[in-house]
Design a protein around this motif. Sequence first.
Motif, PDB file in Angstrom:
ATOM      1  N   VAL A 125      36.332  46.225  70.264  1.00 26.65           N
ATOM      2  CA  VAL A 125      36.066  45.689  68.930  1.00 26.65           C
ATOM      3  C   VAL A 125      35.916  46.853  67.960  1.00 26.65           C
ATOM      4  O   VAL A 125      35.529  47.959  68.336  1.00 26.65           O
ATOM      5  CB  VAL A 125      34.788  44.821  68.898  1.00 26.65           C
ATOM      6  CG1 VAL A 125      34.944  43.596  69.772  1.00 26.65           C
ATOM      7  CG2 VAL A 125      33.557  45.618  69.325  1.00 26.65           C
ATOM      8  N   THR A 126      36.250  46.596  66.704  1.00 28.00           N
ATOM      9  CA  THR A 126      36.030  47.561  65.632  1.00 28.00           C
ATOM     10  C   THR A 126      34.965  46.987  64.717  1.00 28.00           C
ATOM     11  O   THR A 126      35.076  45.860  64.257  1.00 28.00           O
ATOM     12  CB  THR A 126      37.323  47.819  64.841  1.00 28.00           C
ATOM     13  OG1 THR A 126      38.317  48.321  65.727  1.00 28.00           O
ATOM     14  CG2 THR A 126      37.089  48.829  63.739  1.00 28.00           C
ATOM     15  N   TYR A 127      33.917  47.775  64.463  1.00 29.96           N
ATOM     16  CA  TYR A 127      32.816  47.305  63.637  1.00 29.96           C
ATOM     17  C   TYR A 127      32.335  48.440  62.755  1.00 29.96           C
ATOM     18  O   TYR A 127      32.007  49.506  63.266  1.00 29.96           O
ATOM     19  CB  TYR A 127      31.667  46.808  64.543  1.00 29.96           C
ATOM     20  CG  TYR A 127      30.488  46.247  63.782  1.00 29.96           C
ATOM     21  CD1 TYR A 127      30.454  44.908  63.416  1.00 29.96           C
ATOM     22  CD2 TYR A 127      29.417  47.056  63.432  1.00 29.96           C
ATOM     23  CE1 TYR A 127      29.377  44.385  62.717  1.00 29.96           C
ATOM     24  CE2 TYR A 127      28.338  46.547  62.726  1.00 29.96           C
ATOM     25  CZ  TYR A 127      28.325  45.216  62.371  1.00 29.96           C
ATOM     26  OH  TYR A 127      27.257  44.700  61.670  1.00 29.96           O
ATOM     27  N   GLY A 133      37.394  45.825  56.680  1.00 28.22           N
ATOM     28  CA  GLY A 133      36.332  46.249  55.790  1.00 28.22           C
ATOM     29  C   GLY A 133      35.160  45.300  55.712  1.00 28.22           C
ATOM     30  O   GLY A 133      34.456  45.274  54.701  1.00 28.22           O
ATOM     31  N   VAL A 134      34.927  44.537  56.772  1.00 30.43           N
ATOM     32  CA  VAL A 134      33.848  43.544  56.757  1.00 30.43           C
ATOM     33  C   VAL A 134      32.953  43.745  57.974  1.00 30.43           C
ATOM     34  O   VAL A 134      33.431  43.982  59.086  1.00 30.43           O
ATOM     35  CB  VAL A 134      34.423  42.105  56.771  1.00 30.43           C
ATOM     36  CG1 VAL A 134      33.308  41.078  56.849  1.00 30.43           C
ATOM     37  CG2 VAL A 134      35.276  41.864  55.528  1.00 30.43           C
ATOM     38  N   PHE A 135      31.644  43.642  57.776  1.00 25.90           N
ATOM     39  CA  PHE A 135      30.693  43.654  58.884  1.00 25.90           C
ATOM     40  C   PHE A 135      30.728  42.279  59.562  1.00 25.90           C
ATOM     41  O   PHE A 135      30.375  41.271  58.948  1.00 25.90           O
ATOM     42  CB  PHE A 135      29.272  43.955  58.388  1.00 25.90           C
ATOM     43  CG  PHE A 135      29.063  45.386  58.003  1.00 25.90           C
ATOM     44  CD1 PHE A 135      28.725  46.332  58.953  1.00 25.90           C
ATOM     45  CD2 PHE A 135      29.215  45.793  56.688  1.00 25.90           C
ATOM     46  CE1 PHE A 135      28.521  47.655  58.608  1.00 25.90           C
ATOM     47  CE2 PHE A 135      29.017  47.125  56.322  1.00 25.90           C
ATOM     48  CZ  PHE A 135      28.673  48.049  57.289  1.00 25.90           C
ATOM     49  N   GLU A 136      31.172  42.239  60.804  1.00 30.15           N
ATOM     50  CA  GLU A 136      31.291  40.983  61.549  1.00 30.15           C
ATOM     51  C   GLU A 136      29.900  40.418  61.829  1.00 30.15           C
ATOM     52  O   GLU A 136      29.106  41.010  62.556  1.00 30.15           O
ATOM     53  CB  GLU A 136      32.051  41.217  62.855  1.00 30.15           C
ATOM     54  CG  GLU A 136      32.096  40.032  63.791  1.00 30.15           C
ATOM     55  CD  GLU A 136      32.702  38.813  63.139  1.00 30.15           C
ATOM     56  OE1 GLU A 136      31.975  37.787  63.051  1.00 30.15           O
ATOM     57  OE2 GLU A 136      33.865  38.867  62.721  1.00 30.15           O
ATOM     58  N   ARG A 151      36.219  39.728  52.117  1.00 32.22           N
ATOM     59  CA  ARG A 151      34.842  40.091  51.832  1.00 32.22           C
ATOM     60  C   ARG A 151      33.908  39.256  52.694  1.00 32.22           C
ATOM     61  O   ARG A 151      34.276  38.204  53.202  1.00 32.22           O
ATOM     62  CB  ARG A 151      34.534  39.857  50.356  1.00 32.22           C
ATOM     63  CG  ARG A 151      35.074  40.973  49.446  1.00 32.22           C
ATOM     64  CD  ARG A 151      34.947  40.594  48.007  1.00 32.22           C
ATOM     65  NE  ARG A 151      35.074  41.767  47.136  1.00 32.22           N
ATOM     66  CZ  ARG A 151      35.257  41.685  45.833  1.00 32.22           C
ATOM     67  NH1 ARG A 151      35.337  40.510  45.243  1.00 32.22           N
ATOM     68  NH2 ARG A 151      35.355  42.771  45.103  1.00 32.22           N
ATOM     69  N   GLY A 152      32.674  39.749  52.846  1.00 38.34           N
ATOM     70  CA  GLY A 152      31.690  39.014  53.627  1.00 38.34           C
ATOM     71  C   GLY A 152      31.148  37.816  52.860  1.00 38.34           C
ATOM     72  O   GLY A 152      31.536  37.547  51.715  1.00 38.34           O
TER      73      GLY A 152
END
Length: 311
Positions: A2-4, A9-12, A155-156
């Motif tokens: 996973v990429t975090y 560009g969003v915090f999952e 976006r979040g």
Amino acid sequence: MVTYPSTHGVFEENIQTICRTIHDNGGQVYLDGANLNAMVGLCRLSDLGADICHVNLHKTFAIPHGGGGPGMGPICAANHLAEFLPGHPQAPVGTKKSIRAVSSAPWGSAGILPISWAYISLLGDDGLKQSSEIAILNANYMAKRLENHFPILYRGKTGFCGHEFIIDLRPLKKNAGITDEDVAKRLMDYGFHAPTMSFPVVGTLMIEPTESESKEELDRFCDAMISIRKEIEEIASGKSDVSNNVLQNAPHTAHHASSDEWGHPYSREKATYPAPWQKEFKFWPSVGRVDNAHGDRNLVCTCPKIETYGY
């Protein structure tokens, strides 16, 4: 893996649930360390649920990454994986369960690591945390300035992004025949190397200002993008030629601008000095537009013929 934060560009928000589900089914989570400059000092990877992660020294901790490298960084692992980390035949590292060496230098590059050590030592805990906060702030500041000119993707829930954001240029092709490559080439006339193009979404630009740029530089880039948007509107409205315009002919070199022949309906000044700051300092692209796809598909060998080697 996973990429975090994600490459979008969003915090999952469900990262802990995702990791827990993987663990419940016997899996391990490898976290891509590409975006640690949005996390250092703010959160712990173990709290997210990651089992292993690589640390990008070239991006988060100041080592150079241009010209093909050198890219390197340590691999961080949770306690239950420690005994499996690589051993080395010439150094006292590893255990009986260790995998073989994966690097000739077991502790990394002696020429590179002092740079990151100095960077971390000089900033300290508070400075590293502030760097992450500024990286996130810079990205959101630029996204806010550009949102009325370009669509912002992903976006979040709160309307904010992480340390990077994506602007969607795909509608420009339909409205004005302009592509993300045209925008990238035109940015060179404004004195900028374009941000990441067509990744992770085709037809977009992913902008990651990091913590190292001043507000003046952020504004200068935003001003350039807003100016390019106006140039695109001139094409869409018919004010500029649809096939012979400043974007599709970009970048404009000094040789081209100073030649006796100028076969364009726009001025040399519009082509080469599109922004007021360039009157004080101008970076000239050394090469004009080339056919990228043709070069990729039609390789030319520049090596001497095999007969010249005398075999």
